[in-house]
Design a protein around this motif. Structure first.
Motif, PDB file in Angstrom:
ATOM      1  N   TYR A  92      -4.875 -13.413 -40.642  1.00 22.65           N
ATOM      2  CA  TYR A  92      -4.224 -13.030 -39.392  1.00 22.65           C
ATOM      3  C   TYR A  92      -3.972 -14.246 -38.487  1.00 22.65           C
ATOM      4  O   TYR A  92      -2.993 -14.288 -37.749  1.00 22.65           O
ATOM      5  CB  TYR A  92      -5.057 -12.000 -38.629  1.00 22.65           C
ATOM      6  CG  TYR A  92      -5.348 -10.747 -39.412  1.00 22.65           C
ATOM      7  CD1 TYR A  92      -4.411 -10.210 -40.289  1.00 22.65           C
ATOM      8  CD2 TYR A  92      -6.566 -10.105 -39.301  1.00 22.65           C
ATOM      9  CE1 TYR A  92      -4.678  -9.062 -41.017  1.00 22.65           C
ATOM     10  CE2 TYR A  92      -6.841  -8.951 -40.030  1.00 22.65           C
ATOM     11  CZ  TYR A  92      -5.896  -8.441 -40.884  1.00 22.65           C
ATOM     12  OH  TYR A  92      -6.167  -7.308 -41.607  1.00 22.65           O
ATOM     13  N   VAL A  93      -4.849 -15.219 -38.558  1.00 18.95           N
ATOM     14  CA  VAL A  93      -4.735 -16.414 -37.730  1.00 18.95           C
ATOM     15  C   VAL A  93      -3.715 -17.407 -38.305  1.00 18.95           C
ATOM     16  O   VAL A  93      -3.057 -18.144 -37.560  1.00 18.95           O
ATOM     17  CB  VAL A  93      -6.128 -17.075 -37.592  1.00 18.95           C
ATOM     18  CG1 VAL A  93      -6.055 -18.445 -36.963  1.00 18.95           C
ATOM     19  CG2 VAL A  93      -7.076 -16.174 -36.797  1.00 18.95           C
ATOM     20  N   ARG A  94      -3.586 -17.410 -39.620  1.00 13.90           N
ATOM     21  CA  ARG A  94      -2.791 -18.415 -40.336  1.00 13.90           C
ATOM     22  C   ARG A  94      -1.386 -18.636 -39.769  1.00 13.90           C
ATOM     23  O   ARG A  94      -0.982 -19.796 -39.555  1.00 13.90           O
ATOM     24  CB  ARG A  94      -2.710 -18.057 -41.823  1.00 13.90           C
ATOM     25  CG  ARG A  94      -1.870 -19.006 -42.668  1.00 13.90           C
ATOM     26  CD  ARG A  94      -1.695 -18.483 -44.077  1.00 13.90           C
ATOM     27  NE  ARG A  94      -1.234 -17.095 -44.122  1.00 13.90           N
ATOM     28  CZ  ARG A  94       0.031 -16.709 -43.888  1.00 13.90           C
ATOM     29  NH1 ARG A  94       0.956 -17.605 -43.594  1.00 13.90           N
ATOM     30  NH2 ARG A  94       0.368 -15.424 -43.939  1.00 13.90           N
ATOM     31  N   PRO A  95      -0.587 -17.589 -39.496  1.00 16.62           N
ATOM     32  CA  PRO A  95       0.773 -17.859 -39.010  1.00 16.62           C
ATOM     33  C   PRO A  95       0.810 -18.665 -37.712  1.00 16.62           C
ATOM     34  O   PRO A  95       1.698 -19.503 -37.521  1.00 16.62           O
ATOM     35  CB  PRO A  95       1.353 -16.447 -38.808  1.00 16.62           C
ATOM     36  CG  PRO A  95       0.584 -15.583 -39.748  1.00 16.62           C
ATOM     37  CD  PRO A  95      -0.802 -16.148 -39.721  1.00 16.62           C
ATOM     38  N   TYR A  96      -0.144 -18.431 -36.821  1.00 14.82           N
ATOM     39  CA  TYR A  96      -0.190 -19.193 -35.571  1.00 14.82           C
ATOM     40  C   TYR A  96      -0.653 -20.627 -35.823  1.00 14.82           C
ATOM     41  O   TYR A  96      -0.133 -21.573 -35.236  1.00 14.82           O
ATOM     42  CB  TYR A  96      -1.079 -18.489 -34.546  1.00 14.82           C
ATOM     43  CG  TYR A  96      -0.339 -17.403 -33.802  1.00 14.82           C
ATOM     44  CD1 TYR A  96       0.259 -17.656 -32.570  1.00 14.82           C
ATOM     45  CD2 TYR A  96      -0.212 -16.125 -34.341  1.00 14.82           C
ATOM     46  CE1 TYR A  96       0.955 -16.665 -31.887  1.00 14.82           C
ATOM     47  CE2 TYR A  96       0.492 -15.130 -33.678  1.00 14.82           C
ATOM     48  CZ  TYR A  96       1.072 -15.400 -32.451  1.00 14.82           C
ATOM     49  OH  TYR A  96       1.769 -14.417 -31.786  1.00 14.82           O
TER      50      TYR A  96
END
Length: 200
Positions: A92-96
């Motif tokens: 969930y954090v990866r794209p940011y």
């Protein structure tokens, strides 16, 4: 562009605090049950289609939020001792992270008695239909105590490894209401933006 993840045990106040942060900032919130509750209308909790769609839906919302340049606030119950939870949160954090956005974590903690009281609040029951069976819901809050949902002295937990890569603030909320907790979060975020310390 910013991503703020608020995590902690059930009924610690993540959604309520998140709303207070959103009211006074540019963040928009996807709280933990925003996707869970509609899926429960169709699938039983924990079944393969429920789990698959929950994860896929969250990832897609995050990806679209990044594409739209949105400051996003996510809330989760996170088993810091579980490798599977680490992998899920990391996704969930990866794209940011890949966009070079600012990513920060806020950990809310409160004792079990406080959380059992909060488990019965009007807002929680209005927003989370699955929690309205209070006998079941109270038992679930107690049963989740088997997980490590707050940081402590152990530094070898899978989740702690991710927290070490990003600014992380822990707040004890037993004696704080949502607005007071949001005040601390927003002050901390302002300090980070000004180049302050990542810790509390």
């Amino acid at each position: 562009m910013r991503l703020l993840v608020i995590f902690g045990p059930p009924a610690v106040g993540k959604m309520t605090v998140g709303r207070a942060v959103v009211e006074r900032s540019t963040f928009r919130m996807l709280h933990n049950h925003a996707i869970i509750e509609p899926l429960l209308d169709v699938f039983d909790y924990g079944t393969p289609p429920f789990t698959r769609l929950l994860g896929e839906s969250r990832v897609r919302v995050v990806e679209e939020a990044v594409g739209a340049g949105i400051d996003l606030l996510l809330t989760f119950v996170w088993g810091l001792d579980l490798q599977s939870d680490l992998e899920e949160i990391s996704e969930y954090v990866r794209p940011y992270v890949e966009r070079g956005a600012d990513v920060a974590f806020v950990e809310l903690a409160a004792d079990l008695d406080t959380r059992l009281r909060r488990n019965r609040t009007e807002l929680r029951l209005a927003e989370k239909r699955s929690k309205r069976d209070l006998e079941w819901s109270d038992a679930n809050v107690r049963e989740m105590e088997r997980l490590v949902m707050n940081t402590g002295t152990r530094t070898d937990l899978p989740g702690v490894l991710l927290l070490a890569r990003h600014p992380h603030l822990r707040i004890e909320t037993d004696d704080l209401d949502a607005q007071e907790t949001a005040d601390r979060i927003l002050t901390w975020l302002d300090g980070l933006a000004a180049g302050g310390s990542a810790g509390d």
